[in-house]
Design a protein around this motif. Structure first.
Motif, PDB file in Angstrom:
ATOM      1  N   GLY A 132      71.809  47.980  26.082  1.00 41.32           N
ATOM      2  CA  GLY A 132      71.800  48.066  24.628  1.00 41.32           C
ATOM      3  C   GLY A 132      71.851  49.500  24.130  1.00 41.32           C
ATOM      4  N   GLY A 133      72.628  50.325  24.776  1.00 50.14           N
ATOM      5  CA  GLY A 133      72.755  51.714  24.333  1.00 50.14           C
ATOM      6  C   GLY A 133      73.341  52.555  25.440  1.00 50.14           C
ATOM      7  N   ARG A 134      73.547  53.844  25.162  1.00 48.69           N
ATOM      8  CA  ARG A 134      74.092  54.704  26.210  1.00 48.69           C
ATOM      9  C   ARG A 134      73.091  54.804  27.351  1.00 48.69           C
ATOM     10  NH1 ARG A 134      74.350  59.250  22.598  1.00 48.69           N
ATOM     11  NH2 ARG A 134      74.495  60.615  24.417  1.00 48.69           N
ATOM     12  N   PRO A 135      73.503  54.521  28.580  1.00 49.96           N
ATOM     13  CA  PRO A 135      72.560  54.485  29.706  1.00 49.96           C
ATOM     14  C   PRO A 135      71.742  55.765  29.845  1.00 49.96           C
ATOM     15  CG  PRO A 135      74.692  53.657  30.385  1.00 49.96           C
ATOM     16  CD  PRO A 135      74.863  54.150  28.993  1.00 49.96           C
ATOM     17  N   GLU A 136      72.421  56.945  29.689  1.00 50.41           N
ATOM     18  CA  GLU A 136      71.681  58.183  29.931  1.00 50.41           C
ATOM     19  C   GLU A 136      70.594  58.390  28.874  1.00 50.41           C
ATOM     20  OE1 GLU A 136      74.797  57.953  29.157  1.00 50.41           O
ATOM     21  OE2 GLU A 136      75.415  59.399  27.642  1.00 50.41           O
ATOM     22  N   VAL A 137      70.694  57.680  27.757  1.00 55.59           N
ATOM     23  CA  VAL A 137      69.647  57.796  26.741  1.00 55.59           C
ATOM     24  C   VAL A 137      68.579  56.731  26.958  1.00 55.59           C
ATOM     25  CG1 VAL A 137      69.161  57.695  24.283  1.00 55.59           C
ATOM     26  CG2 VAL A 137      71.248  58.790  25.077  1.00 55.59           C
ATOM     27  N   VAL A 138      69.013  55.483  27.119  1.00 57.92           N
ATOM     28  CA  VAL A 138      68.070  54.370  27.227  1.00 57.92           C
ATOM     29  C   VAL A 138      67.169  54.537  28.453  1.00 57.92           C
ATOM     30  CG1 VAL A 138      67.871  51.875  27.513  1.00 57.92           C
ATOM     31  CG2 VAL A 138      69.658  52.839  26.052  1.00 57.92           C
ATOM     32  N   LEU A 139      67.742  55.009  29.560  1.00 57.60           N
ATOM     33  CA  LEU A 139      66.961  55.112  30.785  1.00 57.60           C
ATOM     34  C   LEU A 139      65.906  56.217  30.700  1.00 57.60           C
ATOM     35  CD1 LEU A 139      69.724  54.612  33.488  1.00 57.60           C
ATOM     36  CD2 LEU A 139      67.993  52.990  32.761  1.00 57.60           C
ATOM     37  N   PHE A 140      66.046  57.123  29.742  1.00 57.92           N
ATOM     38  CA  PHE A 140      65.114  58.242  29.673  1.00 57.92           C
ATOM     39  C   PHE A 140      64.160  58.166  28.488  1.00 57.92           C
ATOM     40  CE2 PHE A 140      67.926  59.951  32.771  1.00 57.92           C
ATOM     41  CZ  PHE A 140      67.185  60.863  33.483  1.00 57.92           C
ATOM     42  N   SER A 141      64.508  57.356  27.477  1.00 61.88           N
ATOM     43  CA  SER A 141      63.699  57.377  26.260  1.00 61.88           C
ATOM     44  C   SER A 141      62.981  56.044  26.081  1.00 61.88           C
ATOM     45  CB  SER A 141      64.579  57.618  25.037  1.00 61.88           C
ATOM     46  OG  SER A 141      65.577  58.539  25.333  1.00 61.88           O
ATOM     47  N   PRO A 142      61.801  56.091  25.472  1.00 57.41           N
ATOM     48  CA  PRO A 142      61.143  54.839  25.124  1.00 57.41           C
ATOM     49  C   PRO A 142      61.911  54.172  23.994  1.00 57.41           C
ATOM     50  CG  PRO A 142      59.919  56.729  24.270  1.00 57.41           C
ATOM     51  CD  PRO A 142      61.027  57.260  25.104  1.00 57.41           C
ATOM     52  N   PRO A 143      61.880  52.841  23.934  1.00 58.10           N
ATOM     53  CA  PRO A 143      62.706  52.124  22.954  1.00 58.10           C
ATOM     54  C   PRO A 143      62.388  52.509  21.513  1.00 58.10           C
ATOM     55  CG  PRO A 143      61.496  50.588  24.376  1.00 58.10           C
ATOM     56  CD  PRO A 143      61.079  51.951  24.768  1.00 58.10           C
ATOM     57  N   ASP A 144      61.120  52.837  21.230  1.00 57.10           N
ATOM     58  CA  ASP A 144      60.787  53.120  19.834  1.00 57.10           C
ATOM     59  C   ASP A 144      61.204  54.518  19.405  1.00 57.10           C
ATOM     60  OD1 ASP A 144      58.934  53.723  21.807  1.00 57.10           O
ATOM     61  OD2 ASP A 144      57.395  54.209  20.333  1.00 57.10           O
ATOM     62  N   ARG A 145      61.395  55.436  20.372  1.00 55.92           N
ATOM     63  CA  ARG A 145      61.816  56.782  19.998  1.00 55.92           C
ATOM     64  C   ARG A 145      63.064  57.169  20.775  1.00 55.92           C
ATOM     65  NH1 ARG A 145      57.353  60.379  21.508  1.00 55.92           N
ATOM     66  NH2 ARG A 145      56.700  58.521  22.631  1.00 55.92           N
ATOM     67  N   PRO A 146      64.194  56.673  20.325  1.00 54.99           N
ATOM     68  CA  PRO A 146      65.424  57.008  21.050  1.00 54.99           C
ATOM     69  C   PRO A 146      65.720  58.496  20.880  1.00 54.99           C
ATOM     70  CG  PRO A 146      65.942  55.839  19.036  1.00 54.99           C
ATOM     71  CD  PRO A 146      64.447  55.846  19.148  1.00 54.99           C
ATOM     72  N   GLU A 147      66.506  59.055  21.764  1.00 53.28           N
ATOM     73  CA  GLU A 147      66.918  60.457  21.746  1.00 53.28           C
ATOM     74  C   GLU A 147      65.782  61.395  22.133  1.00 53.28           C
ATOM     75  OE1 GLU A 147      70.048  61.724  21.202  1.00 53.28           O
ATOM     76  OE2 GLU A 147      70.800  59.679  21.087  1.00 53.28           O
ATOM     77  N   GLU A 148      64.594  60.876  22.446  1.00 52.10           N
ATOM     78  CA  GLU A 148      63.544  61.787  22.912  1.00 52.10           C
ATOM     79  C   GLU A 148      63.126  61.339  24.304  1.00 52.10           C
ATOM     80  OE1 GLU A 148      59.091  63.086  21.751  1.00 52.10           O
ATOM     81  OE2 GLU A 148      60.459  62.666  20.102  1.00 52.10           O
ATOM     82  N   ALA A 149      63.349  62.201  25.279  1.00 50.35           N
ATOM     83  CA  ALA A 149      63.119  61.794  26.663  1.00 50.35           C
ATOM     84  C   ALA A 149      61.640  61.866  27.019  1.00 50.35           C
ATOM     85  CB  ALA A 149      63.916  62.680  27.598  1.00 50.35           C
ATOM     86  N   VAL A 150      61.217  60.963  27.905  1.00 52.54           N
ATOM     87  CA  VAL A 150      59.862  61.016  28.436  1.00 52.54           C
ATOM     88  C   VAL A 150      59.888  61.948  29.637  1.00 52.54           C
ATOM     89  CG1 VAL A 150      58.031  59.668  29.530  1.00 52.54           C
ATOM     90  CG2 VAL A 150      59.411  58.654  27.698  1.00 52.54           C
ATOM     91  N   GLN A 151      58.928  62.886  29.653  1.00 53.98           N
ATOM     92  CA  GLN A 151      58.895  63.788  30.803  1.00 53.98           C
ATOM     93  C   GLN A 151      58.128  63.135  31.937  1.00 53.98           C
ATOM     94  OE1 GLN A 151      57.508  66.073  27.712  1.00 53.98           O
ATOM     95  NE2 GLN A 151      58.349  67.996  28.509  1.00 53.98           N
ATOM     96  N   GLY A 152      58.470  63.474  33.155  1.00 55.11           N
ATOM     97  CA  GLY A 152      57.731  62.909  34.280  1.00 55.11           C
ATOM     98  C   GLY A 152      58.621  62.645  35.474  1.00 55.11           C
ATOM     99  N   GLN A 153      58.071  61.831  36.402  1.00 58.47           N
ATOM    100  CA  GLN A 153      58.747  61.583  37.666  1.00 58.47           C
ATOM    101  C   GLN A 153      59.656  60.353  37.533  1.00 58.47           C
ATOM    102  OE1 GLN A 153      57.906  63.949  39.787  1.00 58.47           O
ATOM    103  NE2 GLN A 153      59.255  63.347  41.462  1.00 58.47           N
ATOM    104  N   TYR A 154      60.929  60.530  37.714  1.00 57.84           N
ATOM    105  CA  TYR A 154      61.890  59.424  37.673  1.00 57.84           C
ATOM    106  C   TYR A 154      62.351  59.124  39.097  1.00 57.84           C
ATOM    107  CZ  TYR A 154      62.427  59.884  32.622  1.00 57.84           C
ATOM    108  OH  TYR A 154      62.213  59.916  31.273  1.00 57.84           O
ATOM    109  N   ALA A 155      62.896  57.946  39.279  1.00 57.88           N
ATOM    110  CA  ALA A 155      63.404  57.638  40.615  1.00 57.88           C
ATOM    111  C   ALA A 155      64.594  56.702  40.532  1.00 57.88           C
ATOM    112  CB  ALA A 155      62.311  57.001  41.458  1.00 57.88           C
TER     113      ALA A 155
END
Lengths: 339, 440
Positions: free
Chosen positions: B166-189
């Motif tokens: 439901g959106g651009r993958p590089e955005v959706v996979l990094f941002s919480p649904p309620d605040r799009p365009e703002e990435a969550v910092q931390g450990q991804y895998a």
């Protein structure tokens, strides 16, 4: 007479270059051969003929087509014919380009485009001329002042060509601030009504004209200033000043008047000179003028258009030089035509 | 010479001009040594392979100095099925599990996501399943496919994935649904599950999290590193300016001297050629030659010099030489029987050097910009990267329309700076060599 001779030689050289010394003819011949071969293979009647007869028919078709385009004569002769036509302003037909209404007449194509170029460059040149002379006169009277030093320091700003400033202007006023259009001559679709149309053209003119002014003004003011300084250090100016003549009168009668021939020359030659710079500037700003047409014509190897534009340019230059000779005699009685 | 240098130092503009020229000269030397010519051409024209790990149209890294929050850099995370925990599934089939884990410290999502896979196999292609784990989030299945020897899976351009998320993958996979365009910092895998159907089959995976900044100068629409073009543009611009300027001004000088000395028909011929040349439109001729014949730099330099030989300067020089010709020392030379050519080259030409030197320095920027002009028209050398070409690329790709200003500004400011350096020096030299100007 010498003027006419140089014009002729100049135009002939352009014709040689524009035809790649005859190479364009070979391209055209190859094109004809291909077209005829294609037409022959599609034609039922020709296809049914026996091979040797068919070959003869095809060769005849090629010959007729080449004759129609005048390709049966050697290039040297053709180039001289080109030259004659060019000098008589028989510009002929374009090979690939068309004018706005779809005409193939080179004359029509060039006339279409001459207007926008004249509008942009003549307006800007006239503006530039008067502004720079006025500023230079002011400065030459107050030479050594901070403003004067500033102009001297800014003179190197004239090194980059106009398109270079054009890109910066587009960046600031079109891309960033969104105040002015990126390019073109009028809004699309063009607005109704004469005034709205004129306003739209004016709005589109600001940036390209600004680019020309930016690149030309500093050096123009600087060189005029130096020029006027040379004149104002003459003895008769000192005498006039000693007599207590008011500044404006001094400027008009004792500095501007003797400088007039040089001013005129520079203005006229500058007017024509800017046209060559038009090629890139018009391309960058998408201005539908002569320069962009010339560039497109070169890209399409459309020889008649290239030659036509060059002739226009050469003639304008020649006419200007001639008119200047006459003008000299009028403004400066010391000069006599032919003297 | 020493006198000139001593006087030069007194002019502040000359010193800054010299500093700028020195900087560009050093940069040219560095460019030629650090990235040899064939290497530069390979890097610039090599093809997608060379640039695939660079972000597309990324800004230069130093923009981060001016921003409150850092723009993401490109991260490359690697993994091989050799070191992954593998368990046999019966027969020759194995299942290998791997985790490509990385820390993401930026507050903006990346510009693109790509997975580069390489596989070794003889007949049966390995099968992989990819899933994504955000910090504190559930595992999201992304894709499942068979891997050829080389496979590039760009998450960002997978329409199916985009629809599912439901959106651009590089955005959706990094941002919480309620605040799009703002990435969550931390450990991804990125979890990789690979099915290997042959005993010595193997899969290598590389995850590229494309950033928004890259290198010293950013990248263009083809992911090419612009710093290469800007670096190599320097020697090209310097060489073009110098050769064209020296070539045309020296030859003009010599021809003017010959004309003035021999007079008669030689002089007449030179004058006529000059007039013809002045009527010829220079730029259109150059454009014609570039489109119809050849666009290589040496050819263009040659034509520029040819057009410049009979330039307007000839008239000025001729006037000067006509004066020089009458001076006593020339008469003395003639009296002891010096040949015409000797007089021209050893006695007359050197007299004009004070005019020549400032003039050729002031001419250089004009030629530097001429090369850029031709490049902007798309008529630059087809092989070499130059400043003008970068501007042309940017212009073609509509950089100004989409706000990629760095792409235009970088080459433009280099051009401007180079032009300024030579002009400043030229103006100062003019004042030193021609003291009459100093009073004004």
């Amino acid at each position: 007479m010498a003027l006419f001779f140089t014009t002729v030689v100049g135009i002939y050289l352009t014709i040689l270059v524009a035809n790649m010394g005859g190479y364009v003819d070979q391209i055209k011949r190859a094109e004809i051969r291909e077209q005829v071969a294609l037409a022959a293979s599609l034609n039922e009647q020709i296809r049914r003929l026996p091979p040797e007869v068919r070959e003869r028919v095809v060769a005849e078709m090629i010959r007729v087509e080449e004759r129609r385009l005048g390709l049966d004569r050697p290039f040297l002769v053709r180039s001289l014919i080109y030259l004659r036509d060019a000098l008589l302003l028989r510009l002929g037909f374009a090979e690939r380009m068309t004018s706005d209404v779809g005409s193939r007449l080179v004359r029509q194509i060039l006339l279409d485009r001459l207007g926008p170029t004249l509008l942009l460059f003549a307006t800007t040149s006239i503006f530039l001329f008067f502004v720079s002379v006025a500023m230079a006169l002011r400065l030459s009277r107050r030479y050594g002042s901070p403003l004067d030093r500033l102009v001297v320091a800014l003179a190197p700003l004239s090194t980059p060509p106009a398109w270079f400033y054009g890109i910066f202007l587009i960046l600031i006023f079109a891309a960033w601030l969104r105040w002015l259009p990126f390019g073109g001559m009028v809004d699309a679709p063009p607005p109704e009504g004469r005034w709205a149309y004129a306003a739209s053209v004016l709005k589109h003119m600001i940036l390209p004209a600004g680019a020309i002014v930016l690149t030309s003004l500093p050096l123009a003011v600087y060189s005029w200033r130096t020029f006027f300084l040379l004149f104002s250090s003459e003895d008769y100016v000192d005498l006039a000043r000693a007599k207590g003549l008011p500044g404006p009168l001094l400027e008009r009668r004792y500095i501007l008047r003797p400088a007039l021939p040089t001013l005129l020359t520079n203005f006229a030659l500058g007017l024509i000179g800017t046209w060559t710079g038009a090629i890139v500037l018009e391309t960058v700003f998408n201005w539908p003028g002569l320069g962009r047409t010339l560039y497109q014509a070169v890209g399409l190897a459309d020889t008649p258009v290239i030659v036509g534009a060059t002739i226009l340019y050469a003639y304008l230059l020649a006419i200007t030089v001639f008119l200047l000779d006459v003008a000299y005699a009028i403004v400066d009685p010391r000069v006599r035509v032919g003297g | 010479m020493r006198r000139v240098l001593g006087e030069l130092v007194r002019y502040r503009s000359a010193v800054s001009g010299l500093v700028i020229i020195g900087f560009f000269t050093a940069l040219s030397v560095y460019a030629v040594i650090a990235v040899p010519y064939p290497e530069a051409i390979r890097l610039w024209r090599g093809g997608e392979e060379l640039w695939q790990y660079n972000p597309r149209a990324a800004r230069p890294e130093w923009v981060n100095w001016f921003l409150r929050e850092d723009l993401p850099r490109t991260l490359v995370v690697e993994g091989t099925s050799e070191v992954w925990s593998a368990r046999p599934l019966g027969g020759e089939v194995r299942e290998a599990m791997g985790v490509l884990s990385f820390a993401y410290p930026y507050r903006r999502p990346p510009s693109e996501l790509g997975v580069f896979l390489e596989a070794d196999y003889r007949e049966r292609m390995p099968q992989v399943e990819l899933s994504w784990v955000a910090p504190g989030g559930p595992e999201v299945r992304i894709a499942e496919f068979a891997v050829r020897r080389r496979e590039v899976y760009r998450l960002s351009s997978d329409p199916r994935l985009q629809q599912e998320l439901g959106g651009r993958p590089e955005v959706v996979l990094f941002s919480p649904p309620d605040r799009p365009e703002e990435a969550v910092q931390g450990q991804y895998a990125l979890r990789v599950r690979a099915y290997l159907f042959e005993p010595d089959s193997e899969v290598r995976v590389r995850l590229v999290v494309y950033g928004e900044v890259h290198g010293l100068a950013g990248t263009d629409h083809l992911r090419r590193d612009l710093s290469l073009a800007l670096l190599w543009g320097t020697p090209v611009a310097m060489a073009f300016g110098l050769v064209a300027s020296v070539g045309s001004s020296v030859s003009t000088l010599v021809i003017a001297a010959l004309g003035a000395w021999y007079g008669g028909w030689v002089d007449g011929l030179i004058q006529r050629i000059t007039e013809v040349n002045l009527i010829l439109p220079g730029l259109p001729i150059l454009i014609m030659i570039a489109t119809l014949y050849s666009r290589s730099l040496p050819v263009m330099v040659g034509v520029v010099i040819l057009l410049g030989i009979f330039g307007g300067g000839i008239k000025t020089y001729r006037a000067l030489f006509l004066q020089v010709k009458e001076s006593p020392y020339i008469e003395a030379a003639r009296a002891y029987g010096a040949s015409g050519l000797r007089i021209v080259f050893l006695y007359m030409v050197p007299r004009a050097v004070p005019i020549l030197v400032p003039q050729f320095v002031t001419l250089i920027p004009g030629f530097v910009f001429l090369e850029a002009t031709l490049s902007v028209l798309g008529l630059g050398d087809p092989l070499l990267p130059t400043w003008g070409k970068v501007i042309e690329d940017a212009y073609r790709a509509g950089a100004l329309y989409v706000g990629q200003y760095y792409w235009v500004l970088e080459p433009a400011s280099l051009l401007m700076l180079a032009g300024l350096g030579f002009t400043l020096l030229g103006f100062a030299l003019d004042r030193i060599f021609n003291p009459r100007l100093r009073e004004l």
